[in-house]
Scaffold this active site. Structure first.
Site, PDB file in Angstrom:
ATOM      1  N   HIS A  70      32.155 -39.887 110.329  1.00 49.47           N
ATOM      2  CA  HIS A  70      32.154 -39.573 111.759  1.00 49.47           C
ATOM      3  C   HIS A  70      30.954 -40.231 112.413  1.00 49.47           C
ATOM      4  O   HIS A  70      29.816 -40.042 112.001  1.00 49.47           O
ATOM      5  CB  HIS A  70      32.126 -38.051 111.974  1.00 49.47           C
ATOM      6  CG  HIS A  70      33.444 -37.396 111.700  1.00 49.47           C
ATOM      7  ND1 HIS A  70      33.563 -36.193 111.042  1.00 49.47           N
ATOM      8  CD2 HIS A  70      34.711 -37.807 111.973  1.00 49.47           C
ATOM      9  CE1 HIS A  70      34.833 -35.884 110.946  1.00 49.47           C
ATOM     10  NE2 HIS A  70      35.569 -36.848 111.516  1.00 49.47           N
ATOM     11  N   GLU A  73      27.480 -38.516 113.582  1.00 48.94           N
ATOM     12  CA  GLU A  73      26.754 -37.669 112.641  1.00 48.94           C
ATOM     13  C   GLU A  73      25.691 -38.503 111.933  1.00 48.94           C
ATOM     14  O   GLU A  73      25.780 -38.802 110.749  1.00 48.94           O
ATOM     15  CB  GLU A  73      27.750 -36.991 111.694  1.00 48.94           C
ATOM     16  CG  GLU A  73      28.735 -36.122 112.467  1.00 48.94           C
ATOM     17  CD  GLU A  73      29.957 -35.640 111.700  1.00 48.94           C
ATOM     18  OE1 GLU A  73      30.892 -35.140 112.346  1.00 48.94           O
ATOM     19  OE2 GLU A  73      29.979 -35.782 110.457  1.00 48.94           O
ATOM     20  N   ARG A 128      33.155 -40.120 117.906  1.00 47.96           N
ATOM     21  CA  ARG A 128      33.460 -39.535 116.579  1.00 47.96           C
ATOM     22  C   ARG A 128      34.390 -40.423 115.754  1.00 47.96           C
ATOM     23  O   ARG A 128      34.209 -40.572 114.535  1.00 47.96           O
ATOM     24  CB  ARG A 128      34.115 -38.182 116.808  1.00 47.96           C
ATOM     25  CG  ARG A 128      34.733 -37.508 115.573  1.00 47.96           C
ATOM     26  CD  ARG A 128      35.386 -36.196 115.977  1.00 47.96           C
ATOM     27  NE  ARG A 128      36.214 -35.597 114.960  1.00 47.96           N
ATOM     28  CZ  ARG A 128      35.777 -34.672 114.098  1.00 47.96           C
ATOM     29  NH1 ARG A 128      34.509 -34.278 114.117  1.00 47.96           N
ATOM     30  NH2 ARG A 128      36.598 -34.142 113.212  1.00 47.96           N
ATOM     31  N   ASN A 145      38.719 -38.354 109.374  1.00 43.25           N
ATOM     32  CA  ASN A 145      38.803 -37.167 108.532  1.00 43.25           C
ATOM     33  C   ASN A 145      40.032 -36.312 108.826  1.00 43.25           C
ATOM     34  O   ASN A 145      40.080 -35.139 108.484  1.00 43.25           O
ATOM     35  CB  ASN A 145      37.534 -36.319 108.625  1.00 43.25           C
ATOM     36  CG  ASN A 145      37.276 -35.527 107.349  1.00 43.25           C
ATOM     37  OD1 ASN A 145      37.558 -36.011 106.243  1.00 43.25           O
ATOM     38  ND2 ASN A 145      36.755 -34.333 107.490  1.00 43.25           N
ATOM     39  N   ARG A 146      40.987 -36.909 109.467  1.00 42.17           N
ATOM     40  CA  ARG A 146      42.341 -36.340 109.636  1.00 42.17           C
ATOM     41  C   ARG A 146      43.403 -37.356 109.195  1.00 42.17           C
ATOM     42  O   ARG A 146      44.595 -37.110 109.332  1.00 42.17           O
ATOM     43  CB  ARG A 146      42.618 -35.982 111.100  1.00 42.17           C
ATOM     44  CG  ARG A 146      41.669 -34.960 111.696  1.00 42.17           C
ATOM     45  CD  ARG A 146      41.795 -33.591 111.050  1.00 42.17           C
ATOM     46  NE  ARG A 146      40.926 -32.615 111.698  1.00 42.17           N
ATOM     47  CZ  ARG A 146      39.636 -32.477 111.419  1.00 42.17           C
ATOM     48  NH1 ARG A 146      39.061 -33.257 110.472  1.00 42.17           N
ATOM     49  NH2 ARG A 146      38.878 -31.599 112.065  1.00 42.17           N
ATOM     50  N   HIS A 198      28.628 -35.105 106.043  1.00 41.84           N
ATOM     51  CA  HIS A 198      28.835 -34.942 107.484  1.00 41.84           C
ATOM     52  C   HIS A 198      27.644 -34.176 108.063  1.00 41.84           C
ATOM     53  O   HIS A 198      26.751 -33.743 107.349  1.00 41.84           O
ATOM     54  CB  HIS A 198      30.082 -34.082 107.759  1.00 41.84           C
ATOM     55  CG  HIS A 198      31.395 -34.704 107.429  1.00 41.84           C
ATOM     56  ND1 HIS A 198      32.353 -34.983 108.379  1.00 41.84           N
ATOM     57  CD2 HIS A 198      31.943 -35.087 106.243  1.00 41.84           C
ATOM     58  CE1 HIS A 198      33.428 -35.486 107.806  1.00 41.84           C
ATOM     59  NE2 HIS A 198      33.216 -35.581 106.513  1.00 41.84           N
ATOM     60  N   TYR A 200      27.316 -31.293 111.743  1.00 36.99           N
ATOM     61  CA  TYR A 200      26.264 -30.363 111.336  1.00 36.99           C
ATOM     62  C   TYR A 200      26.873 -28.990 111.047  1.00 36.99           C
ATOM     63  O   TYR A 200      28.080 -28.813 111.285  1.00 36.99           O
ATOM     64  CB  TYR A 200      25.236 -30.260 112.477  1.00 36.99           C
ATOM     65  CG  TYR A 200      25.828 -29.726 113.756  1.00 36.99           C
ATOM     66  CD1 TYR A 200      26.426 -30.581 114.666  1.00 36.99           C
ATOM     67  CD2 TYR A 200      25.831 -28.355 114.036  1.00 36.99           C
ATOM     68  CE1 TYR A 200      27.003 -30.084 115.837  1.00 36.99           C
ATOM     69  CE2 TYR A 200      26.394 -27.868 115.195  1.00 36.99           C
ATOM     70  CZ  TYR A 200      26.985 -28.735 116.090  1.00 36.99           C
ATOM     71  OH  TYR A 200      27.560 -28.244 117.236  1.00 36.99           O
ATOM     72  N   GLU A 272      27.989 -30.378 105.182  1.00 37.72           N
ATOM     73  CA  GLU A 272      27.664 -30.405 106.604  1.00 37.72           C
ATOM     74  C   GLU A 272      26.159 -30.159 106.692  1.00 37.72           C
ATOM     75  O   GLU A 272      25.684 -29.048 106.441  1.00 37.72           O
ATOM     76  CB  GLU A 272      28.417 -29.300 107.371  1.00 37.72           C
ATOM     77  CG  GLU A 272      29.924 -29.476 107.401  1.00 37.72           C
ATOM     78  CD  GLU A 272      30.363 -30.591 108.326  1.00 37.72           C
ATOM     79  OE1 GLU A 272      29.551 -31.098 109.123  1.00 37.72           O
ATOM     80  OE2 GLU A 272      31.544 -30.977 108.238  1.00 37.72           O
TER      81      GLU A 272
HETATM   82  O1  LIG Z   1      36.165 -31.511 111.500  1.00 37.37           O
HETATM   83  C1  LIG Z   1      35.718 -32.105 110.505  1.00 37.37           C
HETATM   84  O2  LIG Z   1      36.181 -33.186 110.058  1.00 37.37           O
HETATM   85  C2  LIG Z   1      34.544 -31.469 109.737  1.00 37.37           C
HETATM   86  C3  LIG Z   1      35.092 -30.253 108.969  1.00 37.37           C
HETATM   87  C4  LIG Z   1      36.048 -30.636 107.880  1.00 37.37           C
HETATM   88  C5  LIG Z   1      35.568 -30.885 106.591  1.00 37.37           C
HETATM   89  C6  LIG Z   1      36.440 -31.236 105.567  1.00 37.37           C
HETATM   90  C7  LIG Z   1      37.818 -31.360 105.806  1.00 37.37           C
HETATM   91  C8  LIG Z   1      38.301 -31.129 107.107  1.00 37.37           C
HETATM   92  C9  LIG Z   1      37.420 -30.784 108.137  1.00 37.37           C
HETATM   93  C10 LIG Z   1      33.497 -30.985 110.762  1.00 37.37           C
HETATM   94  C11 LIG Z   1      32.620 -32.127 111.340  1.00 37.37           C
HETATM   95  O3  LIG Z   1      31.889 -32.741 110.322  1.00 37.37           O
HETATM   96  O4  LIG Z   1      33.462 -33.104 111.932  1.00 37.37           O
HETATM   97  C12 LIG Z   1      31.588 -31.569 112.349  1.00 37.37           C
HETATM   98  N1  LIG Z   1      32.219 -31.408 113.640  1.00 37.37           N
HETATM   99  O5  LIG Z   1      32.922 -30.405 113.822  1.00 37.37           O
HETATM  100  O6  LIG Z   1      32.069 -32.291 114.482  1.00 37.37           O
HETATM  101 ZN   LIG Z   2      32.078 -34.867 110.471  1.00 37.03          ZN
END
Ligand SMILES: O=C(O)[C@H](Cc1ccccc1)CC(O)(O)C[N+](=O)[O-]
Ligand SMILES: [Zn+2]
Length: 309
Positions: A70, A73, A128, A145-146, A198, A200, A272
């Site tokens: 991301h 971060e 992001r 991360n999706r 990642h 926070y 995180e």
């Molecule tokens: O939303 C995300 O991808 C992470 C949480 C996460 C972590 C692992 C798998 C799916 C989601 C939170 C973050 O690192 O993006 C921080 N945030 O919410 O911006």
């Molecule tokens: Zn992240």
């Protein structure tokens, strides 16, 4: 033109500085580090994995760690750079690091989402996603991360290209995600742990985020996470919460840790890092050193456990 900015382990370096640092630390530690090209980003920047470990010629098991998935971060790539520095500077003097790098390799990808990371340095500090473009929409990028093939786009993600959690047009549609997934698939027989960094919230997450079901290895993953969190806390008292992603932060499909776990990489964790919201993604540079020092203790705890099991 301007001289490239000098690299610092206690500053947030831009991509050009990180890229030239990768070349210099590799060439000045050729006994411990080799660079492996795994493909280009959407905008054509080179993705290189640093393979760290004593060169034995025989196949060693490995730990894979990535940072900077991301873009905003920034403490994440700072930690990967710190880890590489610690590895080469304490090999031979720190018994645990020496044993780790003698017996295993650590693959470090300092910045996955290079295009997005550079964009946060030049244009939008809060970006992001990736920076991919598609006809039919003026909105840019997908949430890497999706975008992994793990319950893809079923929950905690959006199919709207303008959303910050856009899952992409298909799993691994983002070339940066495909490059990482291809590398891990190719090396899945030797990769025993996957760590993705990642920020926070100060959390140590493990599968699953795409379902509330507990992972088959839940109790072991929880035990190791709690040991790592207490190792981290021993330095400055920083408190982390450990647990499955779905209940510890929120349900979200397409995450890299869930994908690696379902591929068979048992020890799969999402860190995180600091803080819990006072500065959030804008963590001051004065906190880079303490954050990296405490995180080293957690990563070394997990590495030592993986080495023994
Ligand atoms: O939303 C995300 O991808 C992470 C949480 C996460 C972590 C692992 C798998 C799916 C989601 C939170 C973050 O690192 O993006 C921080 N945030 O919410 O911006
Ligand atoms: Zn992240």
């Amino acid at each position: 033109g301007p001289t490239p900015r000098a690299h610092s382990y206690t500053r947030y370096n831009n991509w050009d500085t990180i890229n030239s640092w990768m070349n210099s630390i590799t060439s000045s530690n050729s006994d411990l580090i080799s660079k492996m090209f795994i493909g280009n980003t959407y905008e054509g920047r080179p993705m290189n994995v640093l393979k760290i470990g004593r060169k034995t010629g025989s196949g060693k098991n490995a730990i894979f760690m990535d940072c900077g998935i991301h873009a905003r971060e920034w403490i994440s790539p700072a930690f990967c750079q710190w880890f590489v520095k610690e590895a080469v500077s304490t090999y031979g003097s720190d018994p645990q690091m020496t044993s780790l790098l003698d017996q295993m390799d650590v693959y470090v990808l300092p910045v996955i989402n290079i295009d997005g990371y550079q964009y946060t340095h030049t244009s939008n500090r809060m970006w992001r996603k990736t920076r991919s473009r598609k006809s039919g929409t003026s909105c840019i990028g997908a949430d890497p991360n999706r975008n992994f093939n793990a319950g893809w786009c079923t929950l905690g993600a959006s199919s709207n290209p303008c959303s910050d959690t856009f899952c992409g047009y298909s799993p691994e549609s983002e070339i940066e995600v495909k490059n990482v997934a291809d590398f891990i698939r190719k090396n899945k027989g030797i990769i025993k742990a996957y760590l993705t960094i990642h920020s926070y919230s100060q959390l140590l997450l493990f599968p699953y985020s795409y379902t509330y079901e507990l992972a088959a290895d839940h109790s072991e993953l929880m035990k190791v996470a709690e040991g790592a969190s207490s190792a981290l806390r021993s330095l400055y008292g920083t408190r982390y919460t450990s647990g499955p992603g779905a209940t510890t932060i929120y349900p979200a499909a397409g995450g890299s840790d869930d994908w690696a776990y379902d591929l068979g990489v048992k020890y799969s964790y999402t860190f995180e890092l600091r803080d819990t919201g006072r500065y959030g993604f804008l963590l001051p540079e004065s906190q880079i050193q303490p954050t990296c020092e405490e995180t080293m203790l957690a990563v070394k705890y997990i590495a030592a456990y993986v080495q023994k099991n």
